[in-house]
Scaffold this active site. Structure first.
Site, PDB file in Angstrom:
ATOM      1  N   LYS A  45       1.176  -1.390  -0.457  1.00 48.03           N
ATOM      2  CA  LYS A  45      -0.139   0.436  -0.342  1.00 48.03           C
ATOM      3  C   LYS A  45       0.875   1.420   0.280  1.00 48.03           C
ATOM      4  O   LYS A  45       0.693   2.094  -0.100  1.00 48.03           O
ATOM      5  CB  LYS A  45      -0.676  -0.136   1.245  1.00 48.03           C
ATOM      6  CG  LYS A  45      -1.886  -1.289   1.171  1.00 48.03           C
ATOM      7  CD  LYS A  45      -3.103  -0.725   2.397  1.00 48.03           C
ATOM      8  CE  LYS A  45      -2.255  -1.192   3.504  1.00 48.03           C
ATOM      9  NZ  LYS A  45      -3.521  -1.091   4.852  1.00 48.03           N
ATOM     10  N   LYS A  47       2.727   2.674   1.950  1.00 51.15           N
ATOM     11  CA  LYS A  47       2.633   2.461   4.013  1.00 51.15           C
ATOM     12  C   LYS A  47       3.842   1.900   4.808  1.00 51.15           C
ATOM     13  O   LYS A  47       4.149   0.721   5.080  1.00 51.15           O
ATOM     14  CB  LYS A  47       1.391   2.376   4.686  1.00 51.15           C
ATOM     15  CG  LYS A  47       0.702   3.100   5.611  1.00 51.15           C
ATOM     16  CD  LYS A  47      -0.879   2.855   5.491  1.00 51.15           C
ATOM     17  CE  LYS A  47      -1.017   3.884   6.982  1.00 51.15           C
ATOM     18  NZ  LYS A  47      -2.610   3.649   6.513  1.00 51.15           N
TER      19      LYS A  47
HETATM   20  N1  CTP Z   1      -9.591   6.427  12.192  1.00 53.37           N
HETATM   21  C1  CTP Z   1     -10.408   7.301  13.040  1.00 53.37           C
HETATM   22  N2  CTP Z   1     -10.355   8.317  13.286  1.00 53.37           N
HETATM   23  C2  CTP Z   1      -8.792   8.759  13.174  1.00 53.37           C
HETATM   24  C3  CTP Z   1      -8.177   8.350  12.779  1.00 53.37           C
HETATM   25  C4  CTP Z   1      -8.096   6.606  11.982  1.00 53.37           C
HETATM   26  O1  CTP Z   1     -11.843   6.722  12.527  1.00 53.37           O
HETATM   27  N3  CTP Z   1      -8.923  10.209  13.454  1.00 53.37           N
HETATM   28  C5  CTP Z   1     -10.019   5.293  11.627  1.00 53.37           C
HETATM   29  C6  CTP Z   1      -9.832   4.883  10.114  1.00 53.37           C
HETATM   30  O2  CTP Z   1     -11.072   5.888   9.448  1.00 53.37           O
HETATM   31  C7  CTP Z   1     -10.069   3.709   9.688  1.00 53.37           C
HETATM   32  C8  CTP Z   1      -9.312   2.503  11.028  1.00 53.37           C
HETATM   33  O3  CTP Z   1      -9.517   4.417  12.300  1.00 53.37           O
HETATM   34  O4  CTP Z   1     -11.137   3.047   9.733  1.00 53.37           O
HETATM   35  C9  CTP Z   1      -7.394   2.784  11.229  1.00 53.37           C
HETATM   36  O5  CTP Z   1      -6.641   3.759  10.540  1.00 53.37           O
HETATM   37  P1  CTP Z   1      -5.271   3.309  10.164  1.00 53.37           P
HETATM   38  O6  CTP Z   1      -5.050   4.144   8.875  1.00 53.37           O
HETATM   39  O7  CTP Z   1      -4.995   2.397  10.576  1.00 53.37           O
HETATM   40  O8  CTP Z   1      -5.517   5.058  11.237  1.00 53.37           O
HETATM   41  P2  CTP Z   1      -5.491   6.751  10.725  1.00 53.37           P
HETATM   42  O9  CTP Z   1      -4.078   6.978  12.107  1.00 53.37           O
HETATM   43  O10 CTP Z   1      -6.197   7.578   9.476  1.00 53.37           O
HETATM   44  O11 CTP Z   1      -3.784   6.599  10.008  1.00 53.37           O
HETATM   45  P3  CTP Z   1      -3.188   7.202   8.940  1.00 53.37           P
HETATM   46  O12 CTP Z   1      -2.802   8.685   9.211  1.00 53.37           O
HETATM   47  O13 CTP Z   1      -1.706   6.479   8.431  1.00 53.37           O
HETATM   48  O14 CTP Z   1      -3.773   7.399   7.529  1.00 53.37           O
END
Ligand code: CTP
Length: 153
Positions: A45, A47
């Site tokens: 991905k 990431k």
């Molecule tokens: N999520 C959420 N609220 C946030 C951050 C994440 O509801 N503030 C949710 C995402 O929408 C997803 C889940 O948590 O369904 C896992 O998200 P992930 O991608 O691991 O986390 P993020 O903090 O969004 O990471 P990144 O910034 O790397 O995208």
């Protein structure tokens, strides 16, 4: 009848946004399954994570509202998981709005509003972490500038 909810994510540097999402999802049913992206799948991905897969899995597994954790190895395993675990609801944060509507033929699909003001990316940048993709882009820019300088010399 038992209602099973499923979600997927990376859950790196586990934070309150992740916890809020998992609690909300558990509230929609009786059992919550979480697919945690493996390091190999994250690489696919584009990431990279601070916390390795085994530790991210172990952290998510220890959250009270989570019943089952499984590895997420590929984009297309969701259909199989939904059928194998007899899932009623697929849920994910609304940054994915509309992206999994294809699963609506198998179960209910819900997009949950994200917790505002926090994300793994924001935490990483606050502490000055640079991901591999940023480094690769930086290297390309340096190589490009280098090639121009070579031509000028
Ligand atoms: N999520 C959420 N609220 C946030 C951050 C994440 O509801 N503030 C949710 C995402 O929408 C997803 C889940 O948590 O369904 C896992 O998200 P992930 O991608 O691991 O986390 P993020 O903090 O969004 O990471 P990144 O910034 O790397 O995208």
């Amino acid at each position: 009848m038992k209602r099973t909810v499923i979600t997927y994510g990376t859950f790196d540097l586990f934070h309150i946004g992740h916890l809020n999402l998992l609690k909300k999802l558990k509230g929609l049913g009786d059992e919550l399954i979480v697919g945690v992206s493996t390091d190999e799948f994250n690489e696919e991905k584009g990431k990279s994570t601070i916390i390795k897969f085994e530790d991210r899995l172990s952290i998510v597994e220890s959250i009270k509202c989570v019943d089952i954790v499984i590895p997420e190895n590929s984009w297309d395993q969701k259909e199989k998981d939904i059928q194998n675990y007899n899932v009623s609801i697929f849920g994910i944060g609304d940054d994915w709005q509309g992206k999994f509507d294809n699963l609506k033929t198998l179960c209910e699909v819900v997009y949950i509003p994200r917790t505002t003001g926090i994300s793994t990316t924001a935490i990483k940048s606050k502490f000055g972490f640079v991901n591999r993709k940023d480094l690769e882009d930086l290297k390309k820019s340096i190589d490009f500038v280098g090639s121009i300088l070579d031509k000028l010399n």
